[in-house]
Design an enzyme around this catalytic site. Structure first.
Site, mmCIF file in Angstrom:
data_model
loop_
_atom_site.group_PDB
_atom_site.id
_atom_site.type_symbol
_atom_site.label_atom_id
_atom_site.label_comp_id
_atom_site.label_asym_id
_atom_site.label_seq_id
_atom_site.Cartn_x
_atom_site.Cartn_y
_atom_site.Cartn_z
ATOM 1 N N ARG A 87 0.859 -1.195 0.000
ATOM 2 C CA ARG A 87 0.000 0.000 0.000
ATOM 3 C C ARG A 87 0.893 1.242 0.000
ATOM 4 O O ARG A 87 1.693 1.428 0.917
ATOM 5 C CB ARG A 87 -0.892 -0.028 1.245
ATOM 6 C CG ARG A 87 -1.735 1.213 1.446
ATOM 7 C CD ARG A 87 -2.646 1.065 2.672
ATOM 8 N NE ARG A 87 -3.454 2.249 2.844
ATOM 9 C CZ ARG A 87 -3.229 3.182 3.768
ATOM 10 N NH1 ARG A 87 -2.241 3.070 4.634
ATOM 11 N NH2 ARG A 87 -4.017 4.229 3.835
ATOM 12 N N HIS A 131 -2.738 11.045 0.735
ATOM 13 C CA HIS A 131 -2.220 10.826 2.090
ATOM 14 C C HIS A 131 -1.584 12.148 2.527
ATOM 15 O O HIS A 131 -0.388 12.233 2.740
ATOM 16 C CB HIS A 131 -1.235 9.658 2.093
ATOM 17 C CG HIS A 131 -0.948 9.081 3.451
ATOM 18 N ND1 HIS A 131 -1.101 7.742 3.750
ATOM 19 C CD2 HIS A 131 -0.508 9.651 4.599
ATOM 20 C CE1 HIS A 131 -0.753 7.525 5.005
ATOM 21 N NE2 HIS A 131 -0.380 8.670 5.545
ATOM 22 N N GLU A 176 -7.174 8.532 6.127
ATOM 23 C CA GLU A 176 -7.400 9.224 7.395
ATOM 24 C C GLU A 176 -7.848 10.680 7.206
ATOM 25 O O GLU A 176 -7.140 11.608 7.615
ATOM 26 C CB GLU A 176 -6.134 9.175 8.267
ATOM 27 C CG GLU A 176 -5.684 7.761 8.577
ATOM 28 C CD GLU A 176 -4.492 7.711 9.544
ATOM 29 O OE1 GLU A 176 -4.006 8.775 9.952
ATOM 30 O OE2 GLU A 176 -4.066 6.595 9.876
ATOM 31 N N TYR A 307 -4.161 2.048 15.986
ATOM 32 C CA TYR A 307 -2.921 2.023 16.781
ATOM 33 C C TYR A 307 -3.177 1.810 18.268
ATOM 34 O O TYR A 307 -2.509 1.033 18.908
ATOM 35 C CB TYR A 307 -2.121 3.323 16.552
ATOM 36 C CG TYR A 307 -1.562 3.376 15.160
ATOM 37 C CD1 TYR A 307 -0.334 2.808 14.865
ATOM 38 C CD2 TYR A 307 -2.308 3.905 14.111
ATOM 39 C CE1 TYR A 307 0.166 2.788 13.567
ATOM 40 C CE2 TYR A 307 -1.823 3.899 12.806
ATOM 41 C CZ TYR A 307 -0.582 3.332 12.549
ATOM 42 O OH TYR A 307 -0.098 3.304 11.270
ATOM 43 N N GLU A 371 -3.544 -0.083 8.190
ATOM 44 C CA GLU A 371 -2.359 0.313 8.970
ATOM 45 C C GLU A 371 -2.491 -0.233 10.378
ATOM 46 O O GLU A 371 -3.565 -0.159 10.981
ATOM 47 C CB GLU A 371 -2.212 1.838 9.094
ATOM 48 C CG GLU A 371 -1.724 2.530 7.866
ATOM 49 C CD GLU A 371 -1.542 4.034 8.082
ATOM 50 O OE1 GLU A 371 -1.298 4.479 9.236
ATOM 51 O OE2 GLU A 371 -1.662 4.768 7.103
#
Ligand code: IFM
Length: 467
Positions: A87, A131, A176, A307, A371
């Protein structure tokens, strides 16, 4: 470099389906470097990183991991780890300098060559269009709070789709958008560094609109067999207690972190409670007729980045804040548990919570974990090795959480480790190392860490070996 993993069968442990996609992720500004080459113009991150005090140490992405010049070696490295998918993101100012008008052939050629190299090595390219590197000229014209930026994004998507539609099977519009809107325009810790909460809400809507417009362009341009997706960093929000006040604090953050994207994209509406919570800042009149129909165009999958969890209680937090209108209602509580070098708590339960939530709320949408990973203070020891046992533990726990969620019915199709390489960690500069491959920035030497060797074994065996 000797990174080829032995073909082992995980002794019991978590075994994933044979078609499960095993990847690693990166982003253009974080690894490419070559900031001024082949016609690339500055993005908001070039400007921001040059603004004194914004990025630790004054670091910039000018050279980064020099991937632009080392792409073929980096793809060979991925192949040696056995990755099935990679990715990456396309740099908007590299392929459409200044954000308007014709494409730069050299810019497109780089990504075509990358896709070709990946395909040659048997690795599926997974392309993200945005991104966070908005061309600076578009920010000068108002940035994401301006509606026109959404149309510029769709135009850029068309250029990339036209050039790579024959090579790339999986397309992600945005990475995001929460960070782009709220860290960039409300908190100011990310580019462009504005602290305007009302503008951040406009930015969120125009990111959603840009996403929907780009989905339309992609559907018209690339083969119908291609997969079109969006990546959100959904928050696993937990109230500190079950008190109504703490639960209401969690509801607010859920609206601002999750439902501000999930609801328009998957249900064609903004949440009523979000509109009410933010009424003092905006009447949302910037949402025009038809926008929600565009934004809710069907997707083939959803990417989520995870995360650590977010624990909240009733209270207040200081401004500037990435949470518009929440500063007098919500207090952020450090979650317990071991910490990464980012001071983020390690808690794989949050990933399980998100995946099972999506199982329930979006039962027909396959999910990719686009991610997941951790930063630690890694170094190459005198023997030339990088021992990172904490990262292996982190990855093991999170992969086991993914597996548990799948056993509980979540439709998870793949996992992408963040990140392939150590890289430019935004406002933290090069001080935080998320890579499974260590990068010595002075020599640009790549050294697979123990976690890379461990992950290669996971990929080769299709599962997480018992400890
Ligand atoms: O480095 C970032 C990435 O660009 C987006 N997701 C989170 C990562 C770690 O902070």
């Amino acid at each position: 470099m000797t990174t080829t993993a032995p073909h082992t069968t995980p002794a019991a442990g978590a075994i994933f389906p044979p078609a499960f996609r095993w990847g690693a992720a990166t982003a253009a500004y974080q690894i490419e470097g070559a900031a001024n080459e082949d016609g690339r113009t500055p993005s908001i991150w070039d400007t921001f990183s040059r603004t004194p005090g914004k990025v630790r140490n004054g670091d910039t992405g000018d050279i980064a991991a020099d991937h632009y010049h080392r792409m073929r070696d980096d793809v060979a490295l991925m192949a040696s780890l056995g990755l099935t998918d990679y990715r990456f993101s396309v740099s908007w100012p590299r392929v459409q300098p200044t954000g308007r008008g014709p494409a730069s052939q050299k810019g497109l050629d780089f990504y075509r060559a990358l896709a070709d190299e990946l395909l040659f090595r048997g690795i599926r390219p997974v392309l993200t269009l945005y991104h966070w590197d908005l061309p600076q000229e578009l920010e000068d014209a108002g940035g994401w709070p301006e509606r026109d930026t959404a149309y510029r994004f769709a135009e850029y998507a068309e250029l990339v789709a036209g050039a790579l539609g024959d090579r790339v099977q999986t397309w992600t519009t945005l990475n995001e958008p929460w960070c782009a809107a709220f860290l960039g325009y409300a908190d100011g810790v990310h580019a462009p560094g504005r602290t305007e909460p009302a503008a951040a809400l406009r930015a969120a809507h125009h990111l959603n609109l840009g996403h929907g417009l780009a989905v339309g362009v992609l559907r018209d341009t690339i083969p119908t067999s291609a997969e079109v997706s969006l990546t959100l960093n959904l928050a696993a929000v937990r109230p500190l207690t079950n008190s109504p006040a703490d639960v209401d604090a969690a509801r607010r953050i859920d609206a601002l972190a999750n439902r501000v994207f999930l609801d328009p994209v998957f249900h064609g509406r903004y949440p009523e409670d979000l509109l009410a919570d933010t009424a003092d800042l905006t009447d949302w009149a910037f949402v025009q007729d038809e926008d929600l129909r565009v934004i809710s165009r069907p997707l083939d999958s959803l990417g989520i980045n995870y995360y650590s969890p977010t624990v909240v209680a009733a209270g207040s937090h200081p401004l500037p804040s990435p949470w518009p209108a929440a500063q007098d209602h919500v207090r952020f509580v450090p979650a317990p548990g071991p910490r990464t070098a980012m001071d983020w708590p390690v808690d794989a339960g949050g990933l399980y919570e998100l995946l099972t939530r999506l199982r329930d709320e979006l039962p027909d949408t396959p999910v990719l974990v686009t991610e997941n990973g951790a930063a630690y203070d890694d170094y190459v020891d005198p023997s030339g090795a990088v021992h990172d046992p904490e990262r292996i533990t982190y990855l093991r726990e999170h992969l086991e959480a993914v597996h548990r969620a799948m056993e509980a019915g979540a439709d998870v199709r793949g996992y992408f480790l963040w990140s392939l390489l150590d890289n430019f960690e935004w406002a933290y500069g090069y001080g935080k190392r998320f890579g499974m491959v260590h990068v010595d920035y002075a020599s640009q030497r790549r050294t697979p860490k123990d976690s890379a060797l461990w992950y290669a074994q996971v990929v080769a065996s299709g599962g997480v070996p018992r400890e």
